[in-house]
Design a protein around this motif. Structure first.
Motif, PDB file in Angstrom:
ATOM      1  N   GLU A 218       0.845  -1.201   0.000  1.00  0.00           N
ATOM      2  CA  GLU A 218       0.000   0.000   0.000  1.00  0.00           C
ATOM      3  C   GLU A 218       0.888   1.262   0.000  1.00  0.00           C
ATOM      4  O   GLU A 218       1.665   1.480   0.934  1.00  0.00           O
ATOM      5  CB  GLU A 218      -0.883  -0.049   1.257  1.00  0.00           C
ATOM      6  CG  GLU A 218      -1.636   1.194   1.562  1.00  0.00           C
ATOM      7  CD  GLU A 218      -2.813   1.400   0.636  1.00  0.00           C
ATOM      8  OE1 GLU A 218      -3.558   0.431   0.412  1.00  0.00           O
ATOM      9  OE2 GLU A 218      -2.963   2.525   0.131  1.00  0.00           O
TER      10      GLU A 218
ATOM     11  N   SER B  38      -6.793  -1.556   9.710  1.00  0.00           N
ATOM     12  CA  SER B  38      -8.168  -1.947   9.393  1.00  0.00           C
ATOM     13  C   SER B  38      -8.978  -0.752   8.861  1.00  0.00           C
ATOM     14  O   SER B  38      -9.703  -0.872   7.873  1.00  0.00           O
ATOM     15  CB  SER B  38      -8.760  -2.583  10.650  1.00  0.00           C
ATOM     16  OG  SER B  38     -10.020  -2.112  10.906  1.00  0.00           O
TER      17      SER B  38
ATOM     18  N   HIS C 223      -7.968   1.881   7.252  1.00  0.00           N
ATOM     19  CA  HIS C 223      -7.575   2.311   5.900  1.00  0.00           C
ATOM     20  C   HIS C 223      -7.469   1.136   4.937  1.00  0.00           C
ATOM     21  O   HIS C 223      -6.951   1.284   3.840  1.00  0.00           O
ATOM     22  CB  HIS C 223      -6.253   3.094   5.960  1.00  0.00           C
ATOM     23  CG  HIS C 223      -6.359   4.326   6.798  1.00  0.00           C
ATOM     24  ND1 HIS C 223      -7.103   5.421   6.418  1.00  0.00           N
ATOM     25  CD2 HIS C 223      -5.856   4.622   8.021  1.00  0.00           C
ATOM     26  CE1 HIS C 223      -7.035   6.353   7.370  1.00  0.00           C
ATOM     27  NE2 HIS C 223      -6.293   5.882   8.360  1.00  0.00           N
ATOM     28  N   ARG C 224      -7.967  -0.004   5.366  1.00  0.00           N
ATOM     29  CA  ARG C 224      -7.969  -1.210   4.536  1.00  0.00           C
ATOM     30  C   ARG C 224      -6.602  -1.462   3.892  1.00  0.00           C
ATOM     31  O   ARG C 224      -6.488  -1.679   2.682  1.00  0.00           O
ATOM     32  CB  ARG C 224      -9.053  -1.107   3.452  1.00  0.00           C
ATOM     33  CG  ARG C 224     -10.433  -1.023   4.054  1.00  0.00           C
ATOM     34  CD  ARG C 224     -11.505  -0.865   3.000  1.00  0.00           C
ATOM     35  NE  ARG C 224     -12.802  -0.798   3.626  1.00  0.00           N
ATOM     36  CZ  ARG C 224     -13.525  -1.849   4.009  1.00  0.00           C
ATOM     37  NH1 ARG C 224     -13.085  -3.053   3.791  1.00  0.00           N
ATOM     38  NH2 ARG C 224     -14.689  -1.693   4.593  1.00  0.00           N
TER      39      ARG C 224
ATOM     40  N   ARG D 110      -3.642  -3.618   2.988  1.00  0.00           N
ATOM     41  CA  ARG D 110      -3.433  -5.064   2.831  1.00  0.00           C
ATOM     42  C   ARG D 110      -2.070  -5.445   3.409  1.00  0.00           C
ATOM     43  O   ARG D 110      -1.053  -4.940   2.944  1.00  0.00           O
ATOM     44  CB  ARG D 110      -3.464  -5.433   1.343  1.00  0.00           C
ATOM     45  CG  ARG D 110      -4.853  -5.877   0.869  1.00  0.00           C
ATOM     46  CD  ARG D 110      -4.900  -5.997  -0.630  1.00  0.00           C
ATOM     47  NE  ARG D 110      -3.619  -6.351  -1.226  1.00  0.00           N
ATOM     48  CZ  ARG D 110      -3.284  -7.584  -1.621  1.00  0.00           C
ATOM     49  NH1 ARG D 110      -4.138  -8.563  -1.488  1.00  0.00           N
ATOM     50  NH2 ARG D 110      -2.114  -7.815  -2.173  1.00  0.00           N
TER      51      ARG D 110
END
Ligand SMILES: Nc1ncnc2c1ncn2[C@@H]1O[C@H](COP(=O)(O)OP(=O)(O)OP(=O)(O)O)[C@@H](O)[C@H]1O
Ligand SMILES: [Mg+2]
Length: 315
Positions: free
Chosen positions: A244, A285, A287-288, A290
Protein backbone atom coordinates in the motif's frame (compact mmCIF):
# COMPACT_ATOMS: atom_id res chain seq x y z
CA UNK A 1 -2.45 -10.45 37.62
CA UNK A 2 1.06 -11.16 38.84
CA UNK A 3 1.26 -7.60 40.10
CA UNK A 4 -2.02 -7.96 42.00
CA UNK A 5 -0.71 -11.17 43.53
CA UNK A 6 2.55 -9.48 44.52
CA UNK A 7 0.71 -6.54 46.11
CA UNK A 8 -1.60 -8.87 48.03
CA UNK A 9 1.33 -10.97 49.21
CA UNK A 10 3.36 -7.99 50.36
CA UNK A 11 0.62 -6.94 52.77
CA UNK A 12 1.34 -10.00 54.91
CA UNK A 13 4.48 -10.43 57.00
CA UNK A 14 7.48 -11.26 54.77
CA UNK A 15 8.92 -14.75 55.10
CA UNK A 16 12.41 -13.53 54.20
CA UNK A 17 13.70 -10.15 55.23
CA UNK A 18 17.16 -9.02 54.10
CA UNK A 19 18.40 -5.60 55.13
CA UNK A 20 21.54 -3.90 53.85
CA UNK A 21 23.84 -6.91 53.81
CA UNK A 22 27.47 -6.70 52.71
CA UNK A 23 29.89 -9.54 52.16
CA UNK A 24 33.53 -9.29 51.15
CA UNK A 25 36.14 -11.92 50.32
CA UNK A 26 39.48 -10.22 50.91
CA UNK A 27 39.37 -7.23 48.62
CA UNK A 28 36.42 -8.47 46.59
CA UNK A 29 33.15 -6.85 47.59
CA UNK A 30 30.78 -9.64 46.53
CA UNK A 31 27.56 -8.13 47.92
CA UNK A 32 26.87 -4.60 49.13
CA UNK A 33 23.80 -2.83 50.54
CA UNK A 34 21.53 -5.65 49.43
CA UNK A 35 17.97 -5.43 50.80
CA UNK A 36 14.78 -7.23 49.78
CA UNK A 37 11.76 -9.01 51.20
CA UNK A 38 10.07 -12.17 50.05
CA UNK A 39 6.40 -12.72 50.88
CA UNK A 40 4.75 -16.04 51.70
CA UNK A 41 3.89 -18.06 48.61
CA UNK A 42 6.01 -15.95 46.31
CA UNK A 43 8.67 -17.04 43.79
CA UNK A 44 11.35 -14.40 44.13
CA UNK A 45 14.35 -14.40 41.79
CA UNK A 46 17.82 -12.92 42.13
CA UNK A 47 18.93 -12.32 38.57
CA UNK A 48 22.28 -11.17 37.28
CA UNK A 49 25.38 -12.26 35.36
CA UNK A 50 28.19 -14.57 36.54
CA UNK A 51 29.90 -13.19 39.63
CA UNK A 52 27.08 -10.70 40.39
CA UNK A 53 26.73 -11.97 43.98
CA UNK A 54 23.63 -14.15 43.67
CA UNK A 55 25.02 -17.28 45.33
CA UNK A 56 26.70 -15.24 48.05
CA UNK A 57 23.38 -13.52 48.86
CA UNK A 58 21.43 -16.77 48.74
CA UNK A 59 23.89 -18.63 50.94
CA UNK A 60 23.84 -15.79 53.51
CA UNK A 61 20.05 -16.15 53.64
CA UNK A 62 20.41 -19.94 53.96
CA UNK A 63 22.80 -19.46 56.90
CA UNK A 64 25.73 -21.09 55.05
CA UNK A 65 27.74 -17.85 54.92
CA UNK A 66 27.67 -14.90 57.32
CA UNK A 67 27.39 -11.36 56.00
CA UNK A 68 29.94 -8.83 57.28
CA UNK A 69 27.10 -6.38 57.94
CA UNK A 70 23.36 -6.16 57.71
CA UNK A 71 20.53 -8.31 59.02
CA UNK A 72 18.60 -11.30 57.70
CA UNK A 73 15.56 -13.09 59.03
CA UNK A 74 13.90 -16.19 57.60
CA UNK A 75 10.55 -17.26 59.11
CA UNK A 76 11.33 -14.71 61.84
CA UNK A 77 14.55 -16.57 62.75
CA UNK A 78 18.22 -15.64 62.33
CA UNK A 79 19.61 -18.07 59.72
CA UNK A 80 23.02 -18.25 61.38
CA UNK A 81 22.16 -18.17 65.08
CA UNK A 82 18.97 -20.27 64.80
CA UNK A 83 20.38 -22.68 62.22
CA UNK A 84 19.08 -25.80 63.98
CA UNK A 85 15.56 -24.44 64.40
CA UNK A 86 15.52 -23.32 60.80
CA UNK A 87 16.99 -26.33 59.06
CA UNK A 88 13.83 -28.41 59.49
CA UNK A 89 11.75 -25.67 57.87
CA UNK A 90 13.86 -24.86 54.79
CA UNK A 91 15.00 -26.82 51.74
CA UNK A 92 18.21 -26.04 49.89
CA UNK A 93 19.44 -26.93 46.42
CA UNK A 94 23.04 -25.77 45.96
CA UNK A 95 24.54 -24.52 42.70
CA UNK A 96 27.26 -27.14 42.56
CA UNK A 97 25.99 -30.19 44.37
CA UNK A 98 27.38 -33.69 43.91
CA UNK A 99 26.64 -37.05 45.43
CA UNK A 100 28.67 -40.23 45.58
CA UNK A 101 28.83 -41.80 42.13
CA UNK A 102 27.39 -45.11 43.21
CA UNK A 103 24.71 -43.98 45.62
CA UNK A 104 21.32 -45.12 44.35
CA UNK A 105 18.49 -42.64 43.96
CA UNK A 106 16.35 -44.28 46.68
CA UNK A 107 19.36 -44.47 49.02
CA UNK A 108 20.01 -40.75 48.69
CA UNK A 109 16.36 -40.01 49.41
CA UNK A 110 16.38 -42.39 52.41
CA UNK A 111 19.58 -40.84 53.75
CA UNK A 112 18.19 -37.31 53.48
CA UNK A 113 14.89 -38.39 55.04
CA UNK A 114 16.77 -39.81 58.03
CA UNK A 115 18.15 -36.33 58.81
CA UNK A 116 14.72 -34.88 59.55
CA UNK A 117 12.10 -35.60 62.21
CA UNK A 118 9.11 -35.52 59.86
CA UNK A 119 10.14 -36.35 56.30
CA UNK A 120 7.58 -36.73 53.53
CA UNK A 121 7.06 -40.07 51.75
CA UNK A 122 10.22 -40.45 49.61
CA UNK A 123 8.65 -42.82 47.09
CA UNK A 124 5.79 -40.40 46.48
CA UNK A 125 8.24 -37.55 46.06
CA UNK A 126 10.24 -39.50 43.46
CA UNK A 127 7.01 -40.24 41.69
CA UNK A 128 6.00 -36.55 41.68
CA UNK A 129 9.39 -35.59 40.25
CA UNK A 130 9.26 -38.22 37.51
CA UNK A 131 12.07 -40.30 39.02
CA UNK A 132 10.14 -43.39 40.09
CA UNK A 133 11.68 -45.55 37.35
CA UNK A 134 15.16 -44.35 38.35
CA UNK A 135 14.89 -45.27 42.02
CA UNK A 136 17.47 -48.07 41.66
CA UNK A 137 19.81 -46.12 39.36
CA UNK A 138 23.25 -44.97 40.49
CA UNK A 139 23.64 -41.20 40.77
CA UNK A 140 26.41 -41.23 38.13
CA UNK A 141 24.09 -42.76 35.55
CA UNK A 142 21.49 -39.97 35.77
CA UNK A 143 21.21 -37.30 33.08
CA UNK A 144 21.74 -33.64 34.01
CA UNK A 145 17.99 -33.02 34.23
CA UNK A 146 17.44 -36.16 36.33
CA UNK A 147 20.21 -35.10 38.73
CA UNK A 148 18.56 -31.70 39.09
CA UNK A 149 15.21 -33.33 39.77
CA UNK A 150 16.85 -35.52 42.41
CA UNK A 151 18.33 -32.42 44.06
CA UNK A 152 14.89 -30.83 44.08
CA UNK A 153 13.53 -34.01 45.67
CA UNK A 154 16.23 -33.84 48.36
CA UNK A 155 15.44 -30.17 48.98
CA UNK A 156 11.77 -31.05 49.48
CA UNK A 157 12.20 -34.18 51.65
CA UNK A 158 11.48 -32.30 54.90
CA UNK A 159 8.35 -30.63 53.47
CA UNK A 160 9.99 -27.20 53.88
CA UNK A 161 8.13 -23.91 54.09
CA UNK A 162 10.85 -22.06 52.20
CA UNK A 163 12.83 -23.52 49.29
CA UNK A 164 16.12 -22.12 47.97
CA UNK A 165 17.11 -22.95 44.40
CA UNK A 166 20.47 -21.82 42.99
CA UNK A 167 20.82 -21.92 39.17
CA UNK A 168 18.42 -24.77 38.93
CA UNK A 169 18.39 -25.30 35.19
CA UNK A 170 21.87 -24.25 34.11
CA UNK A 171 23.24 -26.68 31.56
CA UNK A 172 19.90 -28.33 30.83
CA UNK A 173 18.26 -28.52 27.41
CA UNK A 174 15.08 -26.49 26.81
CA UNK A 175 12.80 -29.49 27.31
CA UNK A 176 14.33 -30.49 30.66
CA UNK A 177 14.27 -26.84 31.67
CA UNK A 178 10.55 -26.56 30.99
CA UNK A 179 9.89 -29.72 32.98
CA UNK A 180 11.78 -28.24 35.95
CA UNK A 181 9.83 -24.96 35.65
CA UNK A 182 6.61 -26.94 35.95
CA UNK A 183 7.98 -28.64 39.05
CA UNK A 184 8.86 -25.31 40.63
CA UNK A 185 5.38 -23.95 39.89
CA UNK A 186 3.99 -27.08 41.53
CA UNK A 187 6.06 -26.37 44.65
CA UNK A 188 4.58 -22.88 44.83
CA UNK A 189 1.08 -24.24 44.35
CA UNK A 190 1.61 -26.30 47.46
CA UNK A 191 2.03 -23.03 49.35
CA UNK A 192 5.82 -22.86 49.59
CA UNK A 193 7.90 -19.71 49.30
CA UNK A 194 10.76 -19.89 46.82
CA UNK A 195 13.93 -17.81 46.62
CA UNK A 196 15.90 -18.67 43.51
CA UNK A 197 18.77 -17.37 41.40
CA UNK A 198 19.18 -17.46 37.67
CA UNK A 199 21.08 -15.73 34.93
CA UNK A 200 18.49 -16.88 32.39
CA UNK A 201 16.11 -14.02 31.76
CA UNK A 202 13.51 -16.24 30.16
CA UNK A 203 13.47 -18.40 33.28
CA UNK A 204 12.97 -15.34 35.48
CA UNK A 205 10.22 -14.02 33.23
CA UNK A 206 8.29 -17.26 33.17
CA UNK A 207 8.73 -18.33 36.74
CA UNK A 208 9.24 -15.42 39.11
CA UNK A 209 6.51 -13.26 40.64
CA UNK A 210 9.14 -10.65 41.43
CA UNK A 211 12.83 -10.31 40.68
CA UNK A 212 15.76 -8.34 42.04
CA UNK A 213 18.24 -7.37 39.34
CA UNK A 214 21.70 -7.66 40.82
CA UNK A 215 24.92 -6.43 39.23
CA UNK A 216 28.40 -6.11 40.77
CA UNK A 217 27.00 -7.03 44.17
CA UNK A 218 24.27 -4.39 44.26
CA UNK A 219 20.56 -4.49 43.62
CA UNK A 220 19.68 -2.24 40.72
CA UNK A 221 15.88 -2.62 40.88
CA UNK A 222 13.16 -4.90 42.24
CA UNK A 223 9.71 -5.48 40.78
CA UNK A 224 7.53 -7.91 38.83
CA UNK A 225 9.08 -8.78 35.44
CA UNK A 226 6.16 -7.05 33.71
CA UNK A 227 6.53 -3.83 35.69
CA UNK A 228 10.28 -3.74 35.14
CA UNK A 229 9.74 -3.98 31.40
CA UNK A 230 6.98 -1.38 31.26
CA UNK A 231 8.84 1.03 33.56
CA UNK A 232 12.26 0.81 31.93
CA UNK A 233 11.52 -0.27 28.37
CA UNK A 234 8.16 1.15 27.23
CA UNK A 235 9.23 0.89 23.59
CA UNK A 236 7.20 -1.32 21.26
CA UNK A 237 7.91 -2.25 17.66
CA UNK A 238 5.62 -3.50 14.90
CA UNK A 239 7.11 -4.91 11.71
CA UNK A 240 4.78 -5.44 8.77
CA UNK A 241 4.83 -5.87 5.02
CA UNK A 242 2.43 -4.12 2.66
CA UNK A 243 2.37 -2.84 -0.92
CA UNK A 244 0.00 0.00 0.00
CA UNK A 245 1.67 3.22 -1.21
CA UNK A 246 0.10 5.51 1.42
CA UNK A 247 0.91 3.20 4.36
CA UNK A 248 3.88 5.12 5.71
CA UNK A 249 1.95 8.36 5.84
CA UNK A 250 -0.95 6.64 7.62
CA UNK A 251 1.29 5.09 10.27
CA UNK A 252 2.89 8.46 10.99
CA UNK A 253 -0.47 9.90 12.01
CA UNK A 254 -0.75 7.45 14.95
CA UNK A 255 0.01 9.51 18.09
CA UNK A 256 1.95 6.71 19.86
CA UNK A 257 4.33 6.27 16.91
CA UNK A 258 7.84 7.75 17.27
CA UNK A 259 9.39 6.56 14.01
CA UNK A 260 8.54 4.66 10.84
CA UNK A 261 11.30 3.20 8.71
CA UNK A 262 10.86 1.39 5.45
CA UNK A 263 12.86 -1.14 3.50
CA UNK A 264 11.24 -2.21 0.23
CA UNK A 265 7.75 -3.28 1.30
CA UNK A 266 8.68 -3.87 4.94
CA UNK A 267 7.83 -1.18 7.50
CA UNK A 268 9.23 -0.96 11.03
CA UNK A 269 7.00 1.11 13.28
CA UNK A 270 8.44 2.14 16.62
CA UNK A 271 6.59 3.79 19.45
CA UNK A 272 5.78 3.45 23.11
CA UNK A 273 3.04 2.25 25.39
CA UNK A 274 0.75 -0.76 25.48
CA UNK A 275 -1.62 0.88 22.97
CA UNK A 276 0.84 1.01 20.10
CA UNK A 277 0.10 -2.42 18.69
CA UNK A 278 -3.69 -2.04 18.82
CA UNK A 279 -3.46 1.44 17.30
CA UNK A 280 -1.44 0.06 14.37
CA UNK A 281 -4.02 -2.70 13.92
CA UNK A 282 -6.83 -0.11 14.05
CA UNK A 283 -5.05 2.01 11.42
CA UNK A 284 -4.51 -1.01 9.15
CA UNK A 285 -8.17 -1.95 9.39
CA UNK A 286 -9.56 1.60 9.06
CA UNK A 287 -7.58 2.31 5.90
CA UNK A 288 -7.97 -1.21 4.54
CA UNK A 289 -4.22 -1.62 4.23
CA UNK A 290 -3.43 -5.06 2.83
CA UNK A 291 -0.85 -6.64 5.10
CA UNK A 292 1.16 -9.68 3.99
CA UNK A 293 3.12 -10.13 7.19
CA UNK A 294 2.76 -8.73 10.74
CA UNK A 295 4.77 -9.23 13.88
CA UNK A 296 5.46 -7.35 17.10
CA UNK A 297 8.68 -7.03 19.03
CA UNK A 298 8.24 -6.52 22.75
CA UNK A 299 11.14 -5.72 25.05
CA UNK A 300 11.97 -8.27 27.75
CA UNK A 301 14.00 -8.51 30.95
CA UNK A 302 17.15 -8.80 28.90
CA UNK A 303 16.48 -5.34 27.47
CA UNK A 304 15.75 -4.04 30.98
CA UNK A 305 19.06 -5.43 32.20
CA UNK A 306 20.93 -3.79 29.36
CA UNK A 307 19.21 -0.48 29.99
CA UNK A 308 19.86 -0.49 33.74
CA UNK A 309 23.44 -1.74 33.77
CA UNK A 310 24.78 -0.67 30.38
CA UNK A 311 25.89 -4.20 29.59
CA UNK A 312 24.32 -7.46 28.48
CA UNK A 313 23.74 -10.18 31.07
CA UNK A 314 25.73 -12.56 28.87
CA UNK A 315 28.96 -10.53 29.00
N1 LIG B 1 34.28 -18.41 48.67
C1 LIG B 1 34.71 -17.37 47.96
N2 LIG B 1 35.96 -16.87 48.12
C2 LIG B 1 36.39 -15.81 47.43
N3 LIG B 1 35.65 -15.13 46.52
C3 LIG B 1 34.40 -15.58 46.33
C4 LIG B 1 33.87 -16.71 47.01
N4 LIG B 1 32.60 -16.91 46.59
C5 LIG B 1 32.36 -15.95 45.69
N5 LIG B 1 33.43 -15.14 45.51
C6 LIG B 1 33.49 -13.97 44.63
O1 LIG B 1 32.37 -13.14 44.93
C7 LIG B 1 31.76 -12.64 43.75
C8 LIG B 1 30.31 -13.10 43.68
O2 LIG B 1 30.28 -14.49 43.53
P1 LIG B 1 28.91 -15.33 43.55
O3 LIG B 1 29.27 -16.77 43.52
O4 LIG B 1 28.08 -14.85 44.68
O5 LIG B 1 28.26 -14.85 42.17
P2 LIG B 1 27.02 -15.44 41.36
O6 LIG B 1 26.17 -14.28 41.01
O7 LIG B 1 26.39 -16.55 42.10
O8 LIG B 1 27.72 -15.98 40.04
P3 LIG B 1 27.36 -17.25 39.08
O9 LIG B 1 26.27 -16.80 38.17
O10 LIG B 1 28.63 -17.48 38.32
O11 LIG B 1 26.97 -18.39 39.96
C9 LIG B 1 32.63 -13.13 42.60
O12 LIG B 1 33.53 -12.12 42.27
C10 LIG B 1 33.34 -14.35 43.17
O13 LIG B 1 34.60 -14.52 42.56
MG1 LIG C 1 26.08 -18.52 41.68
Amino acid sequence: MRYALAVRLMTVQPVIHVSRIRKTYGRTVAVDEVSFEVAAGEIFGLIGPNGAGKTTTLECVEGLRTPDRGTISVLALDPFRDVYKLQDRIGVQLQEAQLQKRIKVWEAVDLWASLYPKPVDGERLLDQLGLADKRNAWFMTLSGGQKQRLFIALALINDPEVVFLDELTTGLDPQARRAIWDLVRGIRQRGKTILMTTHLMEEAERLCDRVAIIDHGRIVDIDTPGNLVSRHCPERTVVLTTDEAAAEERFRTIPQVDAVTRRDLRYTIRGRGDDLVSEVIRCVSEHRIRVADFRTELPNLEDVFLKLTGHSIRD
